[in-house]
Design a protein around this motif. Structure first.
Motif, PDB file in Angstrom:
ATOM      1  N   LYS A  35      -0.101   3.744   5.977  1.00  0.00           N
ATOM      2  CA  LYS A  35      -0.254   4.450   4.631  1.00  0.00           C
ATOM      3  C   LYS A  35       0.514   5.887   4.405  1.00  0.00           C
ATOM      4  O   LYS A  35       0.868   6.117   3.361  1.00  0.00           O
ATOM      5  N   THR A 101      -1.294  -3.009   2.762  1.00  0.00           N
ATOM      6  CA  THR A 101      -1.867  -1.865   2.993  1.00  0.00           C
ATOM      7  C   THR A 101      -1.307  -0.819   2.019  1.00  0.00           C
ATOM      8  O   THR A 101      -2.152   0.124   1.588  1.00  0.00           O
ATOM      9  N   ASN A 103      -0.981  -1.188  -0.881  1.00  0.00           N
ATOM     10  CA  ASN A 103      -1.593  -1.615  -2.343  1.00  0.00           C
ATOM     11  C   ASN A 103      -3.290  -1.569  -2.318  1.00  0.00           C
ATOM     12  O   ASN A 103      -3.968  -2.149  -3.136  1.00  0.00           O
ATOM     13  N   ASP A 104      -3.740  -0.941  -1.353  1.00  0.00           N
ATOM     14  CA  ASP A 104      -5.146  -0.630  -1.105  1.00  0.00           C
ATOM     15  C   ASP A 104      -5.891  -1.912  -1.031  1.00  0.00           C
ATOM     16  O   ASP A 104      -6.855  -2.139  -1.498  1.00  0.00           O
ATOM     17  N   ARG A 105      -5.250  -2.858  -0.154  1.00  0.00           N
ATOM     18  CA  ARG A 105      -6.081  -4.040   0.119  1.00  0.00           C
ATOM     19  C   ARG A 105      -6.190  -4.175   1.779  1.00  0.00           C
ATOM     20  O   ARG A 105      -5.981  -5.117   2.347  1.00  0.00           O
ATOM     21  N   LEU A 107      -9.075  -4.299   3.380  1.00  0.00           N
ATOM     22  CA  LEU A 107     -10.094  -4.865   3.614  1.00  0.00           C
ATOM     23  C   LEU A 107      -9.787  -6.280   3.300  1.00  0.00           C
ATOM     24  O   LEU A 107     -10.077  -7.137   4.327  1.00  0.00           O
ATOM     25  N   GLU A 108      -8.749  -6.718   2.688  1.00  0.00           N
ATOM     26  CA  GLU A 108      -8.119  -7.815   2.520  1.00  0.00           C
ATOM     27  C   GLU A 108      -7.496  -8.368   3.863  1.00  0.00           C
ATOM     28  O   GLU A 108      -7.688  -9.495   4.176  1.00  0.00           O
ATOM     29  N   GLY A 262     -10.384   0.904   6.152  1.00  0.00           N
ATOM     30  CA  GLY A 262     -10.420   0.648   4.486  1.00  0.00           C
ATOM     31  C   GLY A 262     -11.745   0.895   3.803  1.00  0.00           C
ATOM     32  O   GLY A 262     -11.399   1.420   2.531  1.00  0.00           O
ATOM     33  N   TRP A 263     -12.718   0.719   4.231  1.00  0.00           N
ATOM     34  CA  TRP A 263     -14.154   0.895   3.499  1.00  0.00           C
ATOM     35  C   TRP A 263     -14.391   2.379   3.724  1.00  0.00           C
ATOM     36  O   TRP A 263     -14.665   2.978   2.451  1.00  0.00           O
ATOM     37  N   TYR A 266     -10.437   5.027   3.488  1.00  0.00           N
ATOM     38  CA  TYR A 266      -9.723   4.914   1.885  1.00  0.00           C
ATOM     39  C   TYR A 266     -10.737   4.366   0.667  1.00  0.00           C
ATOM     40  O   TYR A 266     -10.085   4.295  -0.418  1.00  0.00           O
ATOM     41  N   ASN A 267     -11.950   4.319   1.179  1.00  0.00           N
ATOM     42  CA  ASN A 267     -12.889   4.366  -0.098  1.00  0.00           C
ATOM     43  C   ASN A 267     -12.556   2.825  -0.867  1.00  0.00           C
ATOM     44  O   ASN A 267     -12.717   2.766  -2.072  1.00  0.00           O
ATOM     45  N   GLU A 268     -11.993   1.789  -0.087  1.00  0.00           N
ATOM     46  CA  GLU A 268     -11.792   0.527  -0.899  1.00  0.00           C
ATOM     47  C   GLU A 268     -13.281  -0.077  -1.205  1.00  0.00           C
ATOM     48  O   GLU A 268     -14.251   0.016  -0.410  1.00  0.00           O
TER      49      GLU A 268
END
Length: 299
Positions: A35, A101, A103-105, A107-108, A262-263, A266-268
């Motif tokens: 990040k 990472t 692109n805020d993914r 969790l994916e 992520g959760w 970074y509040n995904e």
């Protein structure tokens, strides 16, 4: 005498377990590092990762007098081709992971590494003629149901997760065909990709390149080598000393760390469907662990 040997074996196993935990924990925490590089283009980040990782690995192998294995491997066209294909899978995996990472993914990405063992099982069944237990096939079915729930959860196909799982499983399968160890093989792979990475970096307009633009970006790009090689060093140490079953169980530390980062960091978003999806994946993981332990007990 046998008592001393047993104590030494237990100590070696404990050290190996600790090393494996360190490896998977580092891999699980690495989204925080990547990040820091999110303002740098994915291709440039990956190209620097190849260049600096190769430099670090060659230094390590030179200090240990092991470069002759790489020289010998270059004499075998089959080995070179095997590692060229492995390098293609690995580079694809790196590109997808860093892109996800940035692109805020995250969790994916975690989902990809959760389902990776099940992709291994499927590929082994399809291409290597491996036989699998009914419980393992149940685990695959449950994991597939969890992945299917990701489609409405992310409002589309989780391409990053599937790409990560398939590319890394492909990498593992191809590496099975190689006589080289993990470090020697990775060095050869980085050497194969190196010319392309270097050409790409040379073609970048100096004004557009992050390297040299400021000390922070420069050192972060150089540090991608340590971010790549350090967990691999721990992993190689652990893999030598513990069973594959234990290694298979410990590997879930990595996506769990990514999921939590992520959760929670970074509040995904974690909507109900996505939570249900991961719950099914965890159930599949538990079934998978049970099958591993059952197989180990039968030996």
């Amino acid at each position: 005498m046998s008592g001393h040997r047993d104590d030494a074996a237990v100590q070696e196993s404990n050290k190996g377990t600790l090393a494996a935990i360190c490896a998977f924990s580092l891999w699980g925490a690495l989204p925080v590092f990547w990040k820091l590089l999110e303002d740098i283009p994915v291709m440039e980040t990956t190209a620097h990762r190849v260049v600096w990782t190769l430099a670090l690995l060659l230094t390590f192998l030179s200090c240990n007098g092991r470069t002759n294995k790489i020289t010998g491997a270059l004499q075998s066209p089959r080995t070179v081709l095997t590692h060229a294909l492995a390098a293609l899978c690995l580079t694809s995996n790196w590109l997808i992971y860093v892109w996800a990472t940035f692109n805020d993914r995250i969790l994916e990405g975690a989902l990809g590494y959760y389902i990776n063992p099940f992709i291994y099982i499927l590929l082994g069944c399809m291409f290597l003629g491996e036989k699998h237990s009914r419980m393992q096939m149940v685990a695959i079915a449950v994991a597939a149901a969890g992945v299917a729930l990701q489609f409405p959860a992310v409002k589309g196909i989780p391409w990053a997760a599937l790409g990560l799982a398939i590319s890394f499983a492909g990498y593992g399968m191809i590496r099975k065909k190689s006589p080289l160890g993990s470090f020697d093989g990775l060095t050869l792979e980085m050497g194969i990709i190196f010319p392309f990475a270097l050409i790409y970096l040379c073609l970048i307009n100096p004004h557009d390149s992050a390297f040299g633009s400021n000390s922070n970006a420069t050192w972060l790009l150089v540090a991608t080598a340590a971010a790549t090689a350090t967990p691999l060093l721990f992993f190689a140490r652990g893999a030598k000393s513990i069973s594959l079953s234990l290694l298979g169980i410990l590997q879930f530390i990595c996506p769990t760390g990514q999921l939590l980062i992520g959760w929670l960091v970074y509040n995904e978003p974690m909507p109900l469907l996505r939570l249900l999806s991961f719950t099914l994946i965890w159930v599949a993981v538990i079934i998978y662990i049970i099958t591993i332990k059952h197989h180990a007990l039968k030996k």
